[in-house]
Design a protein around this motif. Sequence first.
Motif, mmCIF file in Angstrom:
data_model
loop_
_atom_site.group_PDB
_atom_site.id
_atom_site.type_symbol
_atom_site.label_atom_id
_atom_site.label_comp_id
_atom_site.label_asym_id
_atom_site.label_seq_id
_atom_site.Cartn_x
_atom_site.Cartn_y
_atom_site.Cartn_z
ATOM 1 N N UNK A 584 -14.613 -15.092 -36.975
ATOM 2 C CA UNK A 584 -15.617 -15.779 -35.859
ATOM 3 C C UNK A 584 -16.783 -14.749 -35.931
ATOM 4 N N UNK A 585 -16.660 -13.580 -35.760
ATOM 5 C CA UNK A 585 -17.737 -12.651 -35.740
ATOM 6 C C UNK A 585 -18.153 -11.852 -36.874
ATOM 7 N N UNK A 586 -17.084 -11.307 -37.601
ATOM 8 C CA UNK A 586 -17.461 -10.829 -39.060
ATOM 9 C C UNK A 586 -17.488 -12.022 -40.255
ATOM 10 N N UNK A 587 -18.667 -12.605 -40.148
ATOM 11 C CA UNK A 587 -18.669 -13.993 -40.739
ATOM 12 C C UNK A 587 -18.984 -13.784 -42.242
ATOM 13 N N UNK A 588 -18.464 -14.783 -43.025
ATOM 14 C CA UNK A 588 -18.922 -15.002 -44.255
ATOM 15 C C UNK A 588 -18.692 -13.745 -45.140
ATOM 16 N N UNK A 589 -17.536 -12.964 -45.243
ATOM 17 C CA UNK A 589 -17.394 -11.550 -45.656
ATOM 18 C C UNK A 589 -17.314 -11.956 -47.251
ATOM 19 N N UNK A 590 -16.926 -13.046 -47.852
ATOM 20 C CA UNK A 590 -16.936 -13.157 -49.225
ATOM 21 C C UNK A 590 -18.275 -13.131 -49.815
ATOM 22 N N UNK A 591 -19.432 -13.330 -48.950
ATOM 23 C CA UNK A 591 -20.719 -13.367 -49.439
ATOM 24 C C UNK A 591 -21.319 -11.950 -49.373
ATOM 25 N N UNK A 592 -20.450 -10.846 -48.938
ATOM 26 C CA UNK A 592 -21.326 -9.871 -48.837
ATOM 27 C C UNK A 592 -21.402 -8.994 -50.234
ATOM 28 N N UNK A 593 -22.695 -8.380 -50.422
ATOM 29 C CA UNK A 593 -22.690 -7.585 -51.758
ATOM 30 C C UNK A 593 -23.416 -8.464 -52.757
ATOM 31 N N UNK A 594 -23.588 -9.807 -52.375
ATOM 32 C CA UNK A 594 -24.156 -10.712 -53.488
ATOM 33 C C UNK A 594 -25.616 -10.376 -53.196
ATOM 34 N N UNK A 595 -26.413 -10.862 -54.530
ATOM 35 C CA UNK A 595 -27.764 -10.849 -54.415
ATOM 36 C C UNK A 595 -28.232 -12.255 -53.934
ATOM 37 N N UNK A 596 -29.418 -12.551 -53.247
ATOM 38 C CA UNK A 596 -29.809 -13.740 -52.781
ATOM 39 C C UNK A 596 -31.191 -13.750 -52.308
ATOM 40 N N UNK A 597 -31.281 -14.581 -51.258
ATOM 41 C CA UNK A 597 -32.456 -14.371 -50.162
ATOM 42 C C UNK A 597 -32.045 -14.268 -48.843
ATOM 43 N N UNK A 598 -32.899 -13.788 -48.112
ATOM 44 C CA UNK A 598 -32.439 -13.662 -46.351
ATOM 45 C C UNK A 598 -33.692 -14.149 -45.700
ATOM 46 N N UNK A 612 -32.632 -10.354 -51.149
ATOM 47 C CA UNK A 612 -31.595 -9.948 -50.512
ATOM 48 C C UNK A 612 -31.156 -9.276 -51.755
ATOM 49 N N UNK A 613 -30.967 -7.905 -51.741
ATOM 50 C CA UNK A 613 -30.671 -6.951 -53.105
ATOM 51 C C UNK A 613 -28.988 -7.104 -52.996
ATOM 52 N N UNK A 614 -28.573 -6.875 -54.353
ATOM 53 C CA UNK A 614 -27.124 -6.793 -54.574
ATOM 54 C C UNK A 614 -26.726 -5.712 -53.688
ATOM 55 N N UNK A 615 -25.465 -5.411 -53.305
ATOM 56 C CA UNK A 615 -24.666 -4.303 -52.917
ATOM 57 C C UNK A 615 -24.910 -4.062 -51.519
ATOM 58 N N UNK A 616 -25.372 -5.228 -50.943
ATOM 59 C CA UNK A 616 -25.681 -4.905 -49.368
ATOM 60 C C UNK A 616 -24.939 -5.995 -48.505
ATOM 61 N N UNK A 617 -24.719 -5.585 -47.256
ATOM 62 C CA UNK A 617 -24.219 -6.557 -46.402
ATOM 63 C C UNK A 617 -25.327 -7.180 -45.450
ATOM 64 N N UNK A 618 -25.276 -8.333 -45.187
ATOM 65 C CA UNK A 618 -26.532 -8.630 -44.362
ATOM 66 C C UNK A 618 -26.076 -8.923 -42.910
#
Length: 761
Positions: A584-598, A612-618
């Motif tokens: 509920x707070x540490x949300x969408x962990x499966x998407x961490x470290x993926x490249x994309x947009x933010x 959004x660079x790869x290898x990062x947590x947003x």
Amino acid sequence: MTLKTRDNFRILKRSVESALACLSIESTTPPKFPSLEFTTCILLVALKVLEARNQLDRLDCTETSLESVADIPILIEKLKKLTDRVCPQEIRSSVNFDVSGSNALHFKDKVAEAIRHLCQTPDEVWVDDFTIGYAYQFLSMAGRKNAQANIQTANKELSQIDLIAFTQLYTPGWVVDFLLANCLLPQLQEATAKCAPEIYSVWNLEQTIKGKLSAEAVTILDPACGAGNFLLRAMDLMINLHMKSGMSAEQSVNAVQSSNIHGADIDLAALWITCLSLLIKSFQYSKTAPTSFFRVNIASEKNSDNLLGSLERNFESTHVLARSHSVILMNPPYIGRKLMSRQLKSALKENYANSHSDISAAFIERSLELLNDGGRLGTITQASVLTLPSYGNLRKKLLNDFNLIACADAGTGVFPLQGGDKVNSALIVIENKNPTAKDSYFFDLRTDKNKSEVLMAQSALVRNSEPGTYFSHDQKIFLAEHESAIKYGCPSLILSLARQVPSLADVADIRQGLATTNTERFIKKIEDVPIEFLGSSWMPYIKGAGTDRWFSPVAYAVNWANNGQEIKDAVTAAYPYLKGNTKWVVKNEQFYFRSGLCFSFVNTGNLAVRKLPSGCIFDVGASAVFANDKSDEDFLLAYLNSSLISAIANSINPTINFQVGDIKRLPMFPFNRKQKDELAELARRCCALNEELHSLKRAVVVMVGVGDQSSQPQREHLSSSLSALESSIDDLVLETFYESFALTSAQRNEISAWLIQTTKN
């Protein structure tokens, strides 16, 4: 309005606080109504108003100024008795002024000192109708701070005193005038209406007036009247209407008092001050006080702790809230569910199922119930009522069953001395009549400093059927929007076309990021993390970057040792009711470290999307967009940063916060592969230029000013090149949009003008 500058408000605030302090020098706590000191201070303010207007003779005295210390206690006593005479029995003050007792000399000395403090206020303040009410607000601010502390505690027990103090924010004159003009004038008979000023009216009275009410038949109610700002302006207008119909000034005052204006509130002190202010207003027209009492009632039993107040539905038949009215004007209290006690939440949910998310919403629902057929409600309320999902049911009812006449989205800065950006206000006029074919009018004043002047000018343009920066819509078009959001700032054509295409959620995952619950503990600047830990126990962390688009350097790192176990343990400890379910707070962990947009959650400008660079947590402040088709990522970057989509995003949520749900609903207009590739290439070039600009800025900081001037031409060149690329993106997106829907020249011009207005910042 005379009290038009913050300086004047501050001076008045200081002077009345000083006056009360010297009157209560022997008190250990700040006096409250109805204490002798508090009542004396308010009466002295009223006497200053009478003095400034050369009306002290209305108190049956020969004095024309307050210079004679000996006479001031007598004037105070006379004004107190007159005020109680025009108050209903349950509102009258119990204070007794004995000016002949043993303490008379001491009392005179303190009063004289208080008058000296009040004389520091500029003369122009004392002729303002609202001065007495504002003095009461200023003297009650200490109580507001205490109430705020009580309301913000967990497991709160909200008292009526807290509710009164926390919601005490009185209404500026221009707001009152706009709502009064558009609620009352269209209901009046033609001859009567033409006798009234229409500077804020959105209807041309000579061309459209079809009202049936005579001045005698008008009933105006403020169900949360406070110190009576709405009633004062209403009284002023109604007295003038009666006089122009042939009544004497004295007859007009008594007619207004006995039948035209009505008020209610849970604040006994405010009601007494309302009667005092109305008495002072009557002296502008009549040398004698009104013959009976003003029609104002307590909205709960005296000394009770009923929190619903005017929202109750079981008043006795003689109560002003037990009958219907032709006009209701109000500035209702604002308290959202997060700040409510359990008792208040339960009472609102039971009585106002469609509008229990905020007290102000319940006031709107109740006021609509109290309108005559064809009657009108004018309210200033939270601007969030226009768009937030929690008000969805109320909007559906309003749009289906009532006629939305006009709305001015005023933004912040409406209330003097109210700092920050927490109070976003909207002025709304609603008619108790089934929706008509006529358009509703909307005014966007959020970025205007002189809101009253802009509103006056735009109202005149509407009245004369001339073009302006206002918006007009058939209100039913909003019923098709998500939760019936009133997206007034978007042309109807855009709203209609957006519903014909897929949404961003159909082509991408939009995900909220990590909330650590303790930034200081778990987040560091990236340069403060030892290099050997970066990428192992400490991971690059993407936070919100405000208005930054295209590219923003990674400036932070988050403690993610053992897959963030320390953060998850902290979340479990902070929120035991989650029972260890940290998702509920540490949300969408499966998407961490993926490249994309933010995109930035908090942003005072247009929608700002970047890589959004790869290898990062947003972070939760930099929620992410992951394209279903990876080849569309750069195209989406260009598309979402275009002026067209930024403008639509602003219409979906006109606040400074872009929520994940808002971004999901953005429309995906059609583009072929060639157009997508062209936009993607432009986006990549924008990213490269922006990254170079950031590198130059960092170099200047490192050099501590050395080379700053030498790099200036290069920065200007890069900025100019970036602006040119952004214009190319805007042109391509817009032209493709025009061609996809075969828009006419007139339609293109309408949208072009809207874009210029909407994205000018």
